[in-house]
Write a protein that holds these residues in place. Sequence first.
Motif, PDB file in Angstrom:
ATOM      1  N   UNK A 156     -25.921  -1.998   1.972  1.00 38.98           N
ATOM      2  CA  UNK A 156     -24.457  -2.023   1.967  1.00 38.98           C
ATOM      3  C   UNK A 156     -24.010  -1.683   3.381  1.00 38.98           C
ATOM      4  N   UNK A 157     -23.405  -2.633   4.067  1.00 39.51           N
ATOM      5  CA  UNK A 157     -23.111  -2.434   5.493  1.00 39.51           C
ATOM      6  C   UNK A 157     -21.642  -2.604   5.838  1.00 39.51           C
ATOM      7  N   UNK A 158     -20.756  -2.365   4.860  1.00 40.23           N
ATOM      8  CA  UNK A 158     -19.347  -2.410   5.225  1.00 40.23           C
ATOM      9  C   UNK A 158     -18.415  -2.153   4.059  1.00 40.23           C
ATOM     10  N   UNK A 159     -17.358  -1.366   4.328  1.00 37.62           N
ATOM     11  CA  UNK A 159     -16.225  -1.222   3.419  1.00 37.62           C
ATOM     12  C   UNK A 159     -15.116  -2.139   3.924  1.00 37.62           C
ATOM     13  N   UNK A 160     -14.721  -3.124   3.112  1.00 34.14           N
ATOM     14  CA  UNK A 160     -13.587  -3.978   3.458  1.00 34.14           C
ATOM     15  C   UNK A 160     -12.343  -3.379   2.812  1.00 34.14           C
ATOM     16  N   UNK A 161     -11.477  -2.792   3.652  1.00 30.16           N
ATOM     17  CA  UNK A 161     -10.336  -2.035   3.139  1.00 30.16           C
ATOM     18  C   UNK A 161      -9.358  -2.896   2.359  1.00 30.16           C
ATOM     19  N   UNK A 162      -9.051  -4.093   2.848  1.00 23.20           N
ATOM     20  CA  UNK A 162      -8.082  -4.956   2.154  1.00 23.20           C
ATOM     21  C   UNK A 162      -8.461  -6.402   2.370  1.00 23.20           C
ATOM     22  N   UNK A 163      -7.902  -7.270   1.572  1.00 18.53           N
ATOM     23  CA  UNK A 163      -8.173  -8.701   1.639  1.00 18.53           C
ATOM     24  C   UNK A 163      -6.871  -9.462   1.831  1.00 18.53           C
ATOM     25  N   UNK A 164      -6.779 -10.200   2.931  1.00 17.90           N
ATOM     26  CA  UNK A 164      -5.635 -11.046   3.247  1.00 17.90           C
ATOM     27  C   UNK A 164      -4.311 -10.272   3.209  1.00 17.90           C
ATOM     28  N   UNK A 165      -4.201  -9.214   4.019  1.00 12.83           N
ATOM     29  CA  UNK A 165      -2.976  -8.414   4.015  1.00 12.83           C
ATOM     30  C   UNK A 165      -1.751  -9.188   4.462  1.00 12.83           C
ATOM     31  N   UNK A 166      -1.964 -10.312   5.187  1.00 15.23           N
ATOM     32  CA  UNK A 166      -0.825 -11.121   5.598  1.00 15.23           C
ATOM     33  C   UNK A 166      -0.178 -11.842   4.433  1.00 15.23           C
ATOM     34  N   UNK A 167      -0.816 -11.819   3.253  1.00 16.84           N
ATOM     35  CA  UNK A 167      -0.215 -12.446   2.078  1.00 16.84           C
ATOM     36  C   UNK A 167      -0.224 -11.590   0.839  1.00 16.84           C
ATOM     37  N   UNK A 168      -0.968 -10.461   0.855  1.00 17.79           N
ATOM     38  CA  UNK A 168      -1.147  -9.698  -0.386  1.00 17.79           C
ATOM     39  C   UNK A 168      -0.737  -8.232  -0.276  1.00 17.79           C
ATOM     40  N   UNK A 169      -0.355  -7.772   0.910  1.00 19.80           N
ATOM     41  CA  UNK A 169       0.039  -6.367   1.059  1.00 19.80           C
ATOM     42  C   UNK A 169       1.515  -6.224   0.680  1.00 19.80           C
ATOM     43  N   UNK A 170       1.812  -5.275  -0.205  1.00 21.77           N
ATOM     44  CA  UNK A 170       3.175  -5.066  -0.693  1.00 21.77           C
ATOM     45  C   UNK A 170       3.885  -4.063   0.217  1.00 21.77           C
ATOM     46  N   UNK A 171       4.514  -4.565   1.269  1.00 21.03           N
ATOM     47  CA  UNK A 171       5.167  -3.684   2.241  1.00 21.03           C
ATOM     48  C   UNK A 171       6.307  -2.896   1.613  1.00 21.03           C
ATOM     49  N   UNK A 172       7.024  -3.530   0.676  1.00 16.14           N
ATOM     50  CA  UNK A 172       8.169  -2.854   0.068  1.00 16.14           C
ATOM     51  C   UNK A 172       7.747  -1.588  -0.677  1.00 16.14           C
ATOM     52  N   UNK A 173       6.590  -1.638  -1.325  1.00 16.75           N
ATOM     53  CA  UNK A 173       6.144  -0.487  -2.122  1.00 16.75           C
ATOM     54  C   UNK A 173       5.150   0.405  -1.372  1.00 16.75           C
ATOM     55  N   UNK A 174       4.320  -0.195  -0.506  1.00 19.74           N
ATOM     56  CA  UNK A 174       3.249   0.572   0.134  1.00 19.74           C
ATOM     57  C   UNK A 174       3.542   0.915   1.578  1.00 19.74           C
TER      58      UNK A 174
END
Length: 570
Positions: free
Chosen positions: A149-167
């Motif tokens: 196991x060689x990596x933690x991927x914190x998020x996936x496609x934040x340019x389309x899936x990150x909820x800025x209004x709530x997070x």
Amino acid sequence: MNKRTTSLTLAGLMATTVLIPTTSAQAAGNTLVVDAAGSLRPVTHVAAGTLYGLADANTPSASQLVPLKLNQLTQPPPGVQQLGNGATTPVGDALKVAPSVIASGAQQYIRMPDIYPDFPYKWVSWDDWLGKVDTMVKARLNASTTTNVNGWEIWNEPDGTWDTAKAGPFNDGWTRTHRKIRSLDTVTPIIGPGTTIYNRDFLKSFLTQAKADGTLPDVIVWHELSQGWQNIDEHVADYRALERELGITPRPISINEYAWPDQVDVPSAALHYIAQFERTGVNDAERAYWYEAGTANGLFYNGQPTASYHMYKWYGDMAGRMLPVTASGDLDGIASLDSTRKIVNVVFGGDYGNDAVKVTGLSGFGTSVSVTLTASGITGRQTATSAPSAISRQTVTVGVDGSITVPVDNMDARAAYQLLITPAAGATSSWQQTYEAENATVVNAQRLGGGSASNGYYVGRIDGSGDVRKDSFVDFIVNVPTAGKYSMAVGYANGGSSTATQGLAYNGGPWSTISYPATGSWGSFSASATSSASLDLKAGYNVIRLAKGSPGFSGGTGFAEVDSITLAKV
């Protein structure tokens, strides 16, 4: 990205999927040029990877995956809840598939946000997210025998899936999550940001804040999907310029999703991506997850290989060093030279009609060479196919300039093709006996260049032990013709003052110790500096591990660098 996000992506992007030529009038008479005297990089099978490629520890089976020489996978986290592409139950838990990942010689990133059931992800709260991060990381820390196991991927496609209004802003969220992971796990690399496309403005903002916050990713990630393969070299060059502009030490680049749905299962289209990844020097690349989990994203259908599998198998057969390849129109490809066996392996495609492949630098192969041409077929992802048969074999005279030109008529732009070139009498051995360490799976160690090393490279800094997250080892995937006893000679260097030791195990069996007497210097290799062991191997593929540290092994002493291993039937 999964199939259900196509409409989301098209809404946010101008899709520029590159179409494959459809008539011979569009492209014919091109000549692909391969420089067999050149060197691009060691063979590491950069683009032999998948997203959600494994559904469980047996789907696909490790025995099916081993011939592909998988490099890097991206799998969902322990406790995954994501129901991708029509799945009725969550699949692909990184810790559950780990035995197959290890047995196939791959490593894996863990995609953390797939702990959520929906895509696009539905944000709940920061307490909920950080609680999930805590649970995922602790589950991995408790997996005391799981390596690779060689990596933690914190998020996936934040340019389309990150909820800025709530997070709140993603850059702030990245820093907060990064710090949470590091409070629990100071060892495993953190990778990101994983944008849908290469977006310089997004990356500049992200990296600027991450640098200021002390939370830079260890591996930089973006996806190459709708923009096609033609722009990959420009993206990599631009990113490297951005690093210099921001004063950031160069990061390994991961493209952990590549190819649009109408490309990923077309052998020549996937090959176009592979060619770009090889020549631009990215660290790894993974086939995008558009369809069923557990099929290596279309390389298997009902558990059997498709046409695309065979193209990736040719890629997996590459050994030694990757060669410079010059495309011609839509005709492109990849090539390798196994200098020990004298085999040039060229995989190419992308054009209709009558074309040719020119290979230079063959003076050392003699006055004539044997050339075998094979085609992959174009079955798509829902038709299994048997291994392709050679469509021609011929002996070709090598020109005074050390080159040959091989006509390839009636090409189908959707298929991939392979040219195998050896001296006229054949390869120097009927099966591969020498395996370069830099071609193997290298875990928590480094591939280094050295003039005295065979093939010009070796593996050093095999220094870690005592923790499965930082254990150092090299896994060799070898393929032997018959079962029985084999001797193994390890080419090594030990610049210390006393004998060093490493652990030796194969096919998951018991550990023994191999010793390396001092050689006088580091990074300096000679034919006489070898250490030998006896192995009882099965016919076909075997995985041999040389380790400073590994589960079940108490740890080696001193330090040693590994150049290659050579097998001989006893």
